[in-house]
Design an enzyme around this catalytic site. Structure first.
Site, PDB file in Angstrom:
ATOM      1  N   SER A   9      75.512  23.233  40.634  1.00 64.18           N
ATOM      2  CA  SER A   9      75.912  22.222  39.690  1.00 64.18           C
ATOM      3  C   SER A   9      77.413  21.944  39.593  1.00 64.18           C
ATOM      4  O   SER A   9      77.895  21.069  39.227  1.00 64.18           O
ATOM      5  CB  SER A   9      75.406  22.375  38.373  1.00 64.18           C
ATOM      6  OG  SER A   9      76.136  23.594  37.688  1.00 64.18           O
TER       7      SER A   9
ATOM      8  N   HIS B  41      68.660  20.257  39.827  1.00 63.80           N
ATOM      9  CA  HIS B  41      69.577  19.326  40.151  1.00 63.80           C
ATOM     10  C   HIS B  41      69.288  18.771  41.286  1.00 63.80           C
ATOM     11  O   HIS B  41      70.109  17.723  41.818  1.00 63.80           O
ATOM     12  CB  HIS B  41      70.988  19.757  40.318  1.00 63.80           C
ATOM     13  CG  HIS B  41      71.721  19.994  38.817  1.00 63.80           C
ATOM     14  ND1 HIS B  41      72.256  19.064  38.176  1.00 63.80           N
ATOM     15  CD2 HIS B  41      72.162  21.021  38.454  1.00 63.80           C
ATOM     16  CE1 HIS B  41      72.796  19.365  37.238  1.00 63.80           C
ATOM     17  NE2 HIS B  41      72.635  20.705  37.014  1.00 63.80           N
TER      18      HIS B  41
ATOM     19  N   LYS C  78      66.258  16.144  33.701  1.00 60.75           N
ATOM     20  CA  LYS C  78      67.274  15.599  34.450  1.00 60.75           C
ATOM     21  C   LYS C  78      66.823  14.369  35.091  1.00 60.75           C
ATOM     22  O   LYS C  78      66.556  13.381  34.286  1.00 60.75           O
ATOM     23  CB  LYS C  78      67.765  16.775  35.330  1.00 60.75           C
ATOM     24  CG  LYS C  78      68.442  17.868  34.642  1.00 60.75           C
ATOM     25  CD  LYS C  78      69.251  18.651  35.578  1.00 60.75           C
ATOM     26  CE  LYS C  78      70.373  19.840  34.824  1.00 60.75           C
ATOM     27  NZ  LYS C  78      69.692  21.039  34.880  1.00 60.75           N
TER      28      LYS C  78
HETATM   29  C1  LIG Z   1      69.347  22.337  33.841  1.00 60.74           C
HETATM   30  C2  LIG Z   1      68.777  23.518  34.459  1.00 60.74           C
HETATM   31  C3  LIG Z   1      67.890  24.464  34.053  1.00 60.74           C
HETATM   32  C4  LIG Z   1      67.468  24.389  32.707  1.00 60.74           C
HETATM   33  O1  LIG Z   1      66.718  23.195  32.741  1.00 60.74           O
HETATM   34  P1  LIG Z   1      66.159  22.913  31.081  1.00 60.74           P
HETATM   35  O2  LIG Z   1      64.722  22.154  31.463  1.00 60.74           O
HETATM   36  O3  LIG Z   1      67.015  22.036  30.425  1.00 60.74           O
HETATM   37  O4  LIG Z   1      65.895  24.024  30.369  1.00 60.74           O
HETATM   38  C5  LIG Z   1      67.408  25.466  34.924  1.00 60.74           C
HETATM   39  N1  LIG Z   1      67.820  25.489  36.261  1.00 60.74           N
HETATM   40  C6  LIG Z   1      68.842  24.844  36.590  1.00 60.74           C
HETATM   41  C7  LIG Z   1      69.320  25.020  38.018  1.00 60.74           C
HETATM   42  C8  LIG Z   1      69.342  23.645  36.137  1.00 60.74           C
HETATM   43  O5  LIG Z   1      70.303  22.946  36.712  1.00 60.74           O
END
Ligand SMILES: *Cc1c(COP(=O)(O)O)cnc(C)c1O
Length: 396
Positions: free
Chosen positions: A183, A211, A242
């Protein structure tokens, strides 16, 4: 007792403030989107959300959620295995498996839970987890909860991964785990090479597509699509928070025996509530939409290419990216904060990141592109960056 503890907390908090790491939350008083209204009434262009496909406020999803609110109620008041499984949960699990080309799916309240509950039921002290050094916090925590031997390799470094695989040969089972997209840089994990090494050294692979799902690959099916490995990877985790509407919810999808055992043993699944019917229904709608058309994925890819090329042409130093994350490198921590604040005055909402979120001397502004952005939004952002970049002497 509490007085001492309070003093201790106040000291911790003031340490966070003096290290410049205190996080203030900006209050938004509009739906998520390309344009958002912040609490002081100002409208700004948003370039820091994970709303990659622009679905967070999509009418079709709101309709699906509203219909489910009527027909299935607000909440289920149960974990899945007692009385918390509706038809919608089963349908969403099937939709996710179809999307990724996997055998079965298990839902969680969040991907944080999916990652928190995946290692401990599957692996024991005889086994090995081999993890990329830049993996998400939830993977790190999940690995901590299991008894397997832990190995770590430098970010996307295949020589280091090979060394770790060699060192872990005495273990019974080996699981390599990686984020699909990292990220902070926006780089895609080299899944093709990881897969080859896994074959060579008899290991399994898990990829967290949080992501990358909806973003990477021609039809947004993630890094397994990008590297022609659909159906080949044992475990995929991801989020509904996301690209897929941005509400809440996570999942693990992959080999059916793995999913079956997780349903029996995974603690965040067994001991935490089912996702609301509204969220399940809107999720089903998302995957139906992405099956029917590639419009949003195409727009996201076009937008990202346009933005990255324009920023490079303007003279900015951009990290190589294959995702919707564009890291504008500034190297200096204070500069990253000052420039982000100045961009906000220009109506562009972006975030500056510096140590310890990124390595020392690697401060940057991270821009996240969305299918919700129109060309005019991108042009306004590029123009603001160019103006502010010149003010700060970052470009000439
Ligand atoms: C955002 C993210 C998470 C967490 O996701 P949530 O559903 O908000 O708990 C886990 N792993 C990665 C790689 C992320 O970018």
């Amino acid at each position: 007792m509490y007085q001492d503890f309070k003093n201790h907390l106040e000291e911790e908090l003031s340490n966070i403030v003096s290290a410049g790491l205190y996080k203030n939350e900006r209050v938004i008083v509009s739906p998520q989107g390309a344009k958002i209204r912040v609490a002081d009434g100002k409208e700004v262009l948003n370039f820091c959300s994970n709303n990659y496909l622009g679905l967070s406020n999509h009418p079709a999803l709101k309709k699906a959620a509203a219909d489910a609110l009527e027909t299935r109620g607000y909440g289920v008041s149960s974990v899945r295995f007692i009385c918390g499984t509706q038809d919608l949960h089963k349908q969403l699990e099937a939709s996710i498996a179809r999307f990724f080309g996997t055998e079965d799916t298990i839902l969680y309240a969040a991907c944080f839970d999916a990652n928190g509950g995946v290692f401990e039921p599957l692996l024991s002290e005889e086994d090995a987890v081999i993890s990329d050094a830049l993996n998400h916090a939830s993977i790190i925590d999940g690995v901590r909860l299991c008894k397997a031997q832990r190995y770590r390799y430098a970010n996307a470094d295949m020589d280091d991964l090979e060394n770790q695989l060699k060192t872990s040969q005495a273990q019974r089972f080996r699981l390599i785990v990686t984020d699909g997209v990292f990220s902070m840089d926006g780089n895609v994990t080299p899944l093709d090479k990881i897969y080859e090494l896994a074959k060579k050294y008899n290991a399994m692979v898990m990829v967290d597509e949080s992501h990358s799902a909806g973003v990477v690959g021609e039809t947004g099916r993630g890094v397994t699509e990008r590297f022609n490995l659909r159906g080949q990877i044992e475990i995929i985790t991801g989020t509904l928070g996301k690209a897929f509407g941005g509400a809440i919810g996570g999942f693990t999808t992959g080999k059916k025996e793995i999913i079956e055992l997780l349903r029996q043993r995974s603690r965040p699944y067994l001991f935490s509530n089912s996702i609301p019917p509204m969220v399940a229904a809107a999720g089903i709608r998302v995957f139906k939409m992405l099956d029917e058309t590639n419009k949003l994925q195409d727009k996201l890819h076009e937008n990202t290419l346009y933005f990255v090329d324009s920023m490079k042409a303007a003279g900015f130093d951009i990290k190589p990216t294959e995702s919707a994350i564009c890291a504008v490198m500034l190297y200096d921590a204070k500069l990253s904060q000052d420039m982000a604040n100045r961009l906000l005055e220009e109506g562009i909402y972006v975030t500056g990141f510096y140590y310890p979120v990124v390595p020392k001397g690697q401060a940057r502004i991270r821009v996240q592109i969305s299918a919700a952005h129109e060309r005019a939004h991108l042009d306004k952002c590029i123009a603001a960056f160019t103006k502010v970049g010149k003010e700060f002497g970052v470009i000439h």
